[in-house]
Motif scaffolding. Structure first.
Motif, PDB file in Angstrom:
ATOM      1  N   ALA A  14      15.811   0.701   3.072  1.00 59.80           N
ATOM      2  CA  ALA A  14      15.142  -0.028   2.420  1.00 59.80           C
ATOM      3  C   ALA A  14      14.517  -1.151   3.393  1.00 59.80           C
ATOM      4  CB  ALA A  14      16.035  -0.556   1.454  1.00 59.80           C
ATOM      5  N   ILE A  15      15.619  -1.461   4.698  1.00 61.22           N
ATOM      6  CA  ILE A  15      14.933  -2.893   5.617  1.00 61.22           C
ATOM      7  C   ILE A  15      13.654  -2.523   6.579  1.00 61.22           C
ATOM      8  CG2 ILE A  15      15.414  -3.713   7.730  1.00 61.22           C
ATOM      9  CD1 ILE A  15      17.167  -4.626   5.362  1.00 61.22           C
ATOM     10  N   ARG A  16      13.645  -1.253   6.466  1.00 63.85           N
ATOM     11  CA  ARG A  16      12.526  -0.635   7.642  1.00 63.85           C
ATOM     12  C   ARG A  16      10.852  -0.386   6.363  1.00 63.85           C
ATOM     13  NH1 ARG A  16      16.424   4.384   7.946  1.00 63.85           N
ATOM     14  NH2 ARG A  16      14.346   5.409   7.062  1.00 63.85           N
ATOM     15  N   TRP A  17      11.443   0.220   5.115  1.00 58.48           N
ATOM     16  CA  TRP A  17       9.924   0.209   4.107  1.00 58.48           C
ATOM     17  C   TRP A  17       9.284  -1.152   3.994  1.00 58.48           C
ATOM     18  CZ3 TRP A  17       6.807   3.535   1.581  1.00 58.48           C
ATOM     19  CH2 TRP A  17       6.894   4.990   1.811  1.00 58.48           C
ATOM     20  N   MET A  18      10.567  -2.192   4.005  1.00 59.15           N
ATOM     21  CA  MET A  18       9.889  -4.119   3.459  1.00 59.15           C
ATOM     22  C   MET A  18       9.331  -4.551   5.568  1.00 59.15           C
ATOM     23  SD  MET A  18      13.037  -4.948   1.125  1.00 59.15           S
ATOM     24  CE  MET A  18      13.574  -4.211  -0.132  1.00 59.15           C
ATOM     25  N   MET A  48      -1.466 -11.662  -1.288  1.00 57.39           N
ATOM     26  CA  MET A  48      -0.792 -12.899  -1.688  1.00 57.39           C
ATOM     27  C   MET A  48       0.842 -12.585  -1.811  1.00 57.39           C
ATOM     28  SD  MET A  48      -0.889 -17.029  -3.392  1.00 57.39           S
ATOM     29  CE  MET A  48      -1.445 -15.782  -5.269  1.00 57.39           C
ATOM     30  N   TRP A  49       0.292 -11.656  -3.470  1.00 56.27           N
ATOM     31  CA  TRP A  49       1.145 -11.021  -4.326  1.00 56.27           C
ATOM     32  C   TRP A  49       2.225  -9.764  -4.005  1.00 56.27           C
ATOM     33  CZ3 TRP A  49       2.806 -14.752  -7.952  1.00 56.27           C
ATOM     34  CH2 TRP A  49       1.626 -15.001  -8.180  1.00 56.27           C
ATOM     35  N   LEU A  50       1.758  -9.004  -3.395  1.00 53.98           N
ATOM     36  CA  LEU A  50       2.355  -8.352  -2.279  1.00 53.98           C
ATOM     37  C   LEU A  50       3.706  -8.607  -0.983  1.00 53.98           C
ATOM     38  CD1 LEU A  50       0.293  -5.428  -1.557  1.00 53.98           C
ATOM     39  CD2 LEU A  50       0.871  -5.374  -3.609  1.00 53.98           C
ATOM     40  N   PHE A  51       2.667 -10.576  -0.798  1.00 53.74           N
ATOM     41  CA  PHE A  51       3.299 -10.347   0.982  1.00 53.74           C
ATOM     42  C   PHE A  51       4.511 -11.390  -0.444  1.00 53.74           C
ATOM     43  CE2 PHE A  51       4.525 -14.551   3.340  1.00 53.74           C
ATOM     44  CZ  PHE A  51       5.154 -14.342   3.409  1.00 53.74           C
ATOM     45  N   PHE A  52       4.730 -12.142  -1.215  1.00 56.85           N
ATOM     46  CA  PHE A  52       5.509 -12.911  -1.558  1.00 56.85           C
ATOM     47  C   PHE A  52       6.939 -12.037  -2.248  1.00 56.85           C
ATOM     48  CE2 PHE A  52       7.235 -13.742  -6.232  1.00 56.85           C
ATOM     49  CZ  PHE A  52       7.499 -15.148  -5.480  1.00 56.85           C
ATOM     50  N   ILE A  53       6.493 -10.663  -3.455  1.00 60.29           N
ATOM     51  CA  ILE A  53       7.539  -9.319  -4.149  1.00 60.29           C
ATOM     52  C   ILE A  53       7.773  -9.155  -3.164  1.00 60.29           C
ATOM     53  CG2 ILE A  53       7.484  -7.437  -5.288  1.00 60.29           C
ATOM     54  CD1 ILE A  53       4.955  -8.623  -6.785  1.00 60.29           C
ATOM     55  N   ASN A  54       7.354  -8.752  -1.762  1.00 58.16           N
ATOM     56  CA  ASN A  54       8.239  -7.810  -0.428  1.00 58.16           C
ATOM     57  C   ASN A  54       9.077  -8.494   0.135  1.00 58.16           C
ATOM     58  OD1 ASN A  54       8.362  -5.761   1.134  1.00 58.16           O
ATOM     59  ND2 ASN A  54       7.467  -6.698   2.947  1.00 58.16           N
ATOM     60  N   GLY A  55       8.929  -9.912   0.209  1.00 59.27           N
ATOM     61  CA  GLY A  55       9.681 -10.709   0.782  1.00 59.27           C
ATOM     62  C   GLY A  55      10.759 -11.230  -0.224  1.00 59.27           C
ATOM     63  N   LEU A  56      10.625 -11.736  -1.632  1.00 57.46           N
ATOM     64  CA  LEU A  56      11.587 -11.523  -2.143  1.00 57.46           C
ATOM     65  C   LEU A  56      12.527 -10.752  -2.249  1.00 57.46           C
ATOM     66  CD1 LEU A  56      13.018 -13.281  -4.629  1.00 57.46           C
ATOM     67  CD2 LEU A  56      11.110 -12.846  -6.034  1.00 57.46           C
ATOM     68  N   LEU A  57      11.867  -9.418  -2.268  1.00 55.23           N
ATOM     69  CA  LEU A  57      12.592  -7.665  -2.425  1.00 55.23           C
ATOM     70  C   LEU A  57      14.012  -8.158  -1.418  1.00 55.23           C
ATOM     71  CD1 LEU A  57      10.362  -5.537  -4.002  1.00 55.23           C
ATOM     72  CD2 LEU A  57      12.481  -6.567  -5.234  1.00 55.23           C
ATOM     73  N   TYR A  58      13.305  -8.658   0.405  1.00 61.75           N
ATOM     74  CA  TYR A  58      13.480  -8.573   1.074  1.00 61.75           C
ATOM     75  C   TYR A  58      14.734  -9.008   1.643  1.00 61.75           C
ATOM     76  CZ  TYR A  58      14.713  -8.084   6.629  1.00 61.75           C
ATOM     77  OH  TYR A  58      14.870  -8.583   7.535  1.00 61.75           O
ATOM     78  N   VAL A  59      14.586 -10.760   0.630  1.00 59.52           N
ATOM     79  CA  VAL A  59      15.452 -11.888   0.495  1.00 59.52           C
ATOM     80  C   VAL A  59      16.822 -11.110   0.302  1.00 59.52           C
ATOM     81  CG1 VAL A  59      16.486 -14.166   0.285  1.00 59.52           C
ATOM     82  CG2 VAL A  59      14.756 -13.161   1.387  1.00 59.52           C
ATOM     83  N   VAL A 103      12.001 -18.914   6.613  1.00 58.84           N
ATOM     84  CA  VAL A 103      11.421 -19.932   6.270  1.00 58.84           C
ATOM     85  C   VAL A 103      10.370 -20.029   6.498  1.00 58.84           C
ATOM     86  CG1 VAL A 103      12.263 -22.139   7.214  1.00 58.84           C
ATOM     87  CG2 VAL A 103      14.275 -20.505   6.938  1.00 58.84           C
ATOM     88  N   MET A 104       9.609 -19.736   7.393  1.00 59.79           N
ATOM     89  CA  MET A 104       8.336 -19.393   7.062  1.00 59.79           C
ATOM     90  C   MET A 104       7.431 -18.841   6.290  1.00 59.79           C
ATOM     91  SD  MET A 104       7.538 -18.692  11.489  1.00 59.79           S
ATOM     92  CE  MET A 104       5.910 -18.521  11.304  1.00 59.79           C
ATOM     93  N   GLY A 105       8.345 -17.418   5.479  1.00 61.88           N
ATOM     94  CA  GLY A 105       7.477 -17.474   4.255  1.00 61.88           C
ATOM     95  C   GLY A 105       7.708 -17.794   2.948  1.00 61.88           C
TER      96      GLY A 105
END
Length: 218
Positions: A12-16, A79-90, A145-147
């Motif tokens: 999962a970490i590698r995919w994200m 923007m939505w892909l960036f947000f969703i991927n970042g949220l899933l990562y966190v 944090v920047m994201g």
């Protein structure tokens, strides 16, 4: 000499990670197309202009002018892909326990200096290295944090009336735009430093982010 396989990065970490790389690149590029419409940032002393962040030759070379609508279309989709991927990562790092390897500890800032000195061959003392070294812990935590900051300031710019409270938190529309721009500059610097570190670390480290494992001598 015998070798052994050490598993380092979960799937999962590698995919994200690999999803975020092209998505963030497109976000930066499309942001440049939008920025052209009001290219106002410069370095001045009094009324004398010392530096424009992006001179006209830059825009001509990359064929950026007159592509505002295209830039906005790409930016708002990715923007939505960036947000969703970042949220899933966190969320994944929290529930999987990976956050323990990522968050800086009380020794990280001191050890990060050792990492920099060692990388620049100014010191022969190898810094402590766990799954991530101290400099990586700080950098990867800061990028999260920047994201969050980019999403917040982006919403403040995108919907300054409907989300007036977000715009107010950012210090107003003009301040949010500056903050969004500064964060983008931060991503570019992070990209550059990150790529240099990957090259210095060598193939084994790169393979770990592709295949998930390193091969080391026993």
């Amino acid at each position: 000499m015998p070798k052994k396989i050490i598993f380092k990065h979960l799937l999962a970490i590698r995919w994200m990670h690999w999803i975020n790389f092209p998505v963030l690149t497109i976000m930066i590029w499309s942001g440049m197309l939008i920025y052209w419409a009001n290219d106002v940032y410069e370095v001045k002393i009094g009324n004398k202009q010392l530096l424009m962040f992006f001179p006209n030759g830059f825009y001509k070379f990359f064929n950026i002018p007159h592509r505002l609508a295209e830039g906005m279309a790409y930016h708002f989709v990715f923007m939505w892909l960036f947000f969703i991927n970042g949220l899933l990562y966190v969320l994944y790092t929290i529930f999987s326990g990976e956050w323990r390897y990522l968050l800086p500890n009380r020794h990280s800032f001191k050890e990060s200096i050792q990492v920099v000195l060692y990388d620049f061959h100014l010191s022969k003392v190898k810094p402590p290295q766990a799954k991530y070294n101290a400099a990586q812990r700080i950098a990867y935590s800061m990028i999260i944090v920047m994201g969050f900051g980019s999403i917040l300031t982006g919403l403040a710019i995108y919907k300054p009336v409907q989300l007036s409270w977000v715009t107010a938190v950012c210090g107003g529309y003009a301040a949010a735009r500056v903050e969004h721009f500064v964060l983008t500059v931060g991503y570019v610097l992070f990209f550059f430093i990150h790529i240099v570190q990957v090259i210095l670390a060598g193939w084994n480290n790169f393979r770990a982010m592709v295949a998930g494992f390193e091969i080391v001598e026993k």
